[in-house]
Scaffold this active site. Structure first.
Site, PDB file in Angstrom:
ATOM      1  N   TYR A 142       0.826  -1.208   0.000  1.00 58.60           N
ATOM      2  CA  TYR A 142       0.000   0.000   0.000  1.00 58.60           C
ATOM      3  C   TYR A 142       0.863   1.262   0.000  1.00 58.60           C
ATOM      4  O   TYR A 142       0.474   2.279  -0.555  1.00 58.60           O
ATOM      5  CB  TYR A 142      -0.915   0.026   1.232  1.00 58.60           C
ATOM      6  CG  TYR A 142      -2.187  -0.770   1.087  1.00 58.60           C
ATOM      7  CD1 TYR A 142      -2.156  -2.149   0.930  1.00 58.60           C
ATOM      8  CD2 TYR A 142      -3.430  -0.144   1.138  1.00 58.60           C
ATOM      9  CE1 TYR A 142      -3.321  -2.873   0.814  1.00 58.60           C
ATOM     10  CE2 TYR A 142      -4.603  -0.863   1.025  1.00 58.60           C
ATOM     11  CZ  TYR A 142      -4.553  -2.221   0.861  1.00 58.60           C
ATOM     12  OH  TYR A 142      -5.719  -2.933   0.749  1.00 58.60           O
ATOM     13  N   LYS A 187       3.940 -15.424   3.463  1.00 61.68           N
ATOM     14  CA  LYS A 187       4.199 -16.188   2.236  1.00 61.68           C
ATOM     15  C   LYS A 187       5.711 -16.371   2.158  1.00 61.68           C
ATOM     16  O   LYS A 187       6.374 -16.000   1.193  1.00 61.68           O
ATOM     17  CB  LYS A 187       3.630 -15.401   1.039  1.00 61.68           C
ATOM     18  CG  LYS A 187       3.668 -16.133  -0.281  1.00 61.68           C
ATOM     19  CD  LYS A 187       2.659 -17.270  -0.402  1.00 61.68           C
ATOM     20  CE  LYS A 187       2.866 -18.028  -1.680  1.00 61.68           C
ATOM     21  NZ  LYS A 187       2.058 -19.275  -1.754  1.00 61.68           N
ATOM     22  N   ASP A 219      -1.999 -18.542   1.527  1.00 55.82           N
ATOM     23  CA  ASP A 219      -2.938 -19.329   0.709  1.00 55.82           C
ATOM     24  C   ASP A 219      -3.583 -20.426   1.562  1.00 55.82           C
ATOM     25  O   ASP A 219      -4.792 -20.668   1.500  1.00 55.82           O
ATOM     26  CB  ASP A 219      -2.264 -19.899  -0.546  1.00 55.82           C
ATOM     27  CG  ASP A 219      -0.898 -20.516  -0.300  1.00 55.82           C
ATOM     28  OD1 ASP A 219      -0.385 -20.434   0.842  1.00 55.82           O
ATOM     29  OD2 ASP A 219      -0.339 -21.098  -1.247  1.00 55.82           O
ATOM     30  N   ASP A 243      -5.964  -7.321   4.279  1.00 56.34           N
ATOM     31  CA  ASP A 243      -7.101  -6.744   3.556  1.00 56.34           C
ATOM     32  C   ASP A 243      -7.962  -7.861   2.985  1.00 56.34           C
ATOM     33  O   ASP A 243      -9.178  -7.887   3.140  1.00 56.34           O
ATOM     34  CB  ASP A 243      -6.577  -5.830   2.436  1.00 56.34           C
ATOM     35  CG  ASP A 243      -7.704  -5.265   1.595  1.00 56.34           C
ATOM     36  OD1 ASP A 243      -8.671  -4.753   2.189  1.00 56.34           O
ATOM     37  OD2 ASP A 243      -7.628  -5.349   0.356  1.00 56.34           O
ATOM     38  N   ASP A 247     -11.887  -9.563   4.476  1.00 57.06           N
ATOM     39  CA  ASP A 247     -13.138  -9.642   3.707  1.00 57.06           C
ATOM     40  C   ASP A 247     -13.668 -11.073   3.762  1.00 57.06           C
ATOM     41  O   ASP A 247     -14.861 -11.312   3.944  1.00 57.06           O
ATOM     42  CB  ASP A 247     -12.924  -9.238   2.240  1.00 57.06           C
ATOM     43  CG  ASP A 247     -13.304  -7.785   1.979  1.00 57.06           C
ATOM     44  OD1 ASP A 247     -13.151  -6.965   2.905  1.00 57.06           O
ATOM     45  OD2 ASP A 247     -13.743  -7.480   0.855  1.00 57.06           O
TER      46      ASP A 247
HETATM   47  C1  IPM Z   1     -10.325  -1.746   3.874  1.00 57.06           C
HETATM   48  C2  IPM Z   1     -10.616  -1.194   2.494  1.00 57.06           C
HETATM   49  C3  IPM Z   1      -9.486  -0.246   2.101  1.00 57.06           C
HETATM   50  C4  IPM Z   1      -8.210  -1.042   2.058  1.00 57.06           C
HETATM   51  C5  IPM Z   1      -9.714   0.507   0.774  1.00 57.06           C
HETATM   52  C6  IPM Z   1     -11.034   1.229   0.760  1.00 57.06           C
HETATM   53  C7  IPM Z   1      -8.576   1.441   0.485  1.00 57.06           C
HETATM   54  O1  IPM Z   1     -10.774  -2.216   1.568  1.00 57.06           O
HETATM   55  O2  IPM Z   1     -10.307  -0.954   4.833  1.00 57.06           O
HETATM   56  O3  IPM Z   1     -10.130  -2.949   3.992  1.00 57.06           O
HETATM   57  O4  IPM Z   1      -7.879  -1.649   1.024  1.00 57.06           O
HETATM   58  O5  IPM Z   1      -7.499  -1.066   3.060  1.00 57.06           O
HETATM   59 MN    MN Z   2     -10.579  -4.206   2.395  1.00 52.06          MN
END
Ligand code: IPM
Ligand code: MN
Length: 353
Positions: A142, A187, A219, A243, A247
Site C-alpha cells: 500500500y 508467504k 494461501d 485486507d 473480507d
Molecule cells: C479496507 C478497504 C481499504 C483497504 C480501501 C477502501 C482502500 O478495503 O479498509 O479494507 O484496502 O485497506
Molecule cells: Mn478491504
C-alpha cells in the site's frame, strides 16, 4: 469521562450509519454520565467534491485534536473504473492511516448464533468461530515504492524489523487476553518480506512463551478460514494479506454489516465498520448500522469503559433476538427495519437497561 470524538461520516451510507452510531454513544453518555463532544470533518468523495482533497488538512487537524475518530465509509462509483482519476476517495483513508500512524488494524471475526444460517458455511463449521485478525496497516504494498507506467508498473512490499516487531507485539497482547494462540500469516516460501516477518516473529515469540505461536502461508490460511475457522484465535499479517483475509472473514459471519474494527498506533485511534460505502443504498434507510454501533463499543472499550461497551453488545444481541433487523439479515417473513429504526431501538434499549 469526557471524550472529544471526530466524526468522519464519509460517503454513501456513511452518514446514515454514522448517525446511528452517534445515537448509541449519546445513549451511553446519558446513562453513565459521560460527556462526548463531536466535531464533524470531511473525508472521501465528499471532501473531494467540497475542497478537492480526500483528506484535507483541516480534517487531519480535527483528528489530531480528538481523543478518537469515529469513521464510517468512503468511496463513490464515479471514481471507480476510471484509471485516469487523479484523486480517489480511498486515498483519503490511506492518508488518514499514514498521517495518524495507525499501524495496527484490529478486525474481530465473530459469529452471532442467530445469524449462523446466513453464513455460506455449514452451521457446525461456523458456530462459535471467534478470532481477531491484526492487520498491519501502514506498510507493505500500500505504501511501498511504486512505479505506474503504461508499459510497466510495480508496488513494493517493504517492511523493516521495527515495523514487524511492533505489530507482532499488538498481536501477542491480544492473544494473552484471549486463548493464547497466535498465527503469523505470511508467504515465506516465496517472498523476502515474509521471510523477514518470520525471522522477527521467531525472535519475538520467545518473549511470549505462554502463547502458542504458529506460522501459516497465506494461501493455506485462506483455505483454513473456511474449512476450520475455529482453529484461529489471533492472526497477525501484513497489510495486503490482511485486507483480503478480513473480507473473507467478514463473509463467514453471515453479513458484512456486522463487523467493527479499530485502528491504533502513534496518534488518535480510529473506530470504523469494516464494510464500504455501499453507494447504491445511499438514502434508502436499508444499511445495517450494527458494525458502526459495535465500533462505538470498541471505542469505549479502548478507553477502559468495559461496562459501557458490554452494554452496547448486549443491546445489539437483544435487537437481533427481537428480530429488529435490517433487510439483509431479517428472517423470512420478518418485518424489515430501517437503519434509523434499528439504531433508535438500540438507543432506547440502552436507556431502559
Ligand atoms: C479496507 C478497504 C481499504 C483497504 C480501501 C477502501 C482502500 O478495503 O479498509 O479494507 O484496502 O485497506
Ligand atoms: Mn478491504
Amino acid at each position: 469521562m469526557k471524550l472529544n470524538i471526530a466524526i468522519l461520516a464519509g460517503d454513501g451510507i456513511g452518514p446514515e450509519i454514522s448517525r446511528e452510531g452517534v445515537r448509541t454513544l449519546d445513549a451511553i453518555a446519558a446513562k453513565f454520565g459521560h460527556e462526548f463532544n463531536y466535531t464533524s470533518a470531511l473525508c472521501g468523495a465528499a471532501a473531494i467534491d467540497a475542497v478537492g482533497d480526500p483528506f484535507p488538512e483541516e480534517t487531519l487537524r480535527v483528528c489530531q485534536e480528538a481523543d478518537a475518530v469515529f469513521f464510517s465509509a468512503v468511496g463513490h462509483p464515479k471514481f471507480d473504473n476510471n484509471p485516469n482519476s487523479k484523486v480517489r476517495p480511498e486515498q483519503g483513508l490511506l492518508a488518514m492511516r499514514k498521517k495518524l500512524g495507525l499501524f495496527a488494524n484490529i478486525r474481530p471475526v465473530q459469529t452471532f448464533d442467530c445469524l449462523v444460517h446466513k453464513s455460506p458455511l455449514k452451521d457446525e463449521l461456523v458456530r462459535g468461530a471467534d478470532f481477531v485478525c491484526i492487520r498491519e496497516l501502514t506498510g507493505g504494498m500500500y505504501f511501498g515504492e511504486k512505479l505506474e507506467g503504461t508499459e510497466k508498473a510495480y508496488d513494493t512490499c517493504a517492511y523493516t524489523r521495527p515495523e514487524v516487531e511492533r505489530i507482532l507485539r499488538v498481536g501477542y497482547q491480544y492473544a494473552r487476553q484471549r486463548r493464547h494462540h497466535l498465527t503469523v500469516v505470511d508467504k515465506a516460501n516465496v517472498l523476502a518480506s515474509s521471510r523477514l516477518w518470520r525471522a522477527v516473529a521467531q525472535d519475538v515469540m520467545k518473549e511470549y512463551p505462554d502463547v502458542e505461536t504458529d506460522f501459516m502461508y497465506v494461501d493455506n490460511a485462506a483455505m483454513r478460514m473456511i474449512q476450520d475457522p475455529k482453529f484461529f484465535d489471533v492472526m497477525v499479517t501484513e497489510n495486503t494479506f490482511g485486507d483480503i483475509l478480513t473480507d473473507e472473514g467478514s463473509c463467514i459471519t453471515g453479513s458484512m454489516g456486522l463487523l467493527p474494527s479499530a485502528s491504533t498506533g502513534e496518534s488518535t485511534p480510529v473506530f470504523e465498520p469494516i464494510h464500504g460505502s455501499w453507494p447504491q443504498a445511499t438514502g434508502l434507510n436499508i444499511a445495517n448500522p450494527l458494525a458502526q454501533i459495535l465500533s462505538a463499543a470498541m471505542l469505549l472499550e479502548h478507553f477502559g469503559l468495559a461496562e459501557e461497551g458490554a452494554l452496547i453488545r448486549r443491546a445489539v444481541d437483544a435487537s437481533l433476538d427481537a428480530n429488529v433487523r435490517t433487510p439483509e439479515i431479517q428472517v423470512e417473513g420478518g418485518e424489515k427495519y430501517g437503519t434509523i429504526e434499528v439504531g433508535t431501538w438500540i438507543a432506547e434499549w440502552i436507556a431502559k437497561a
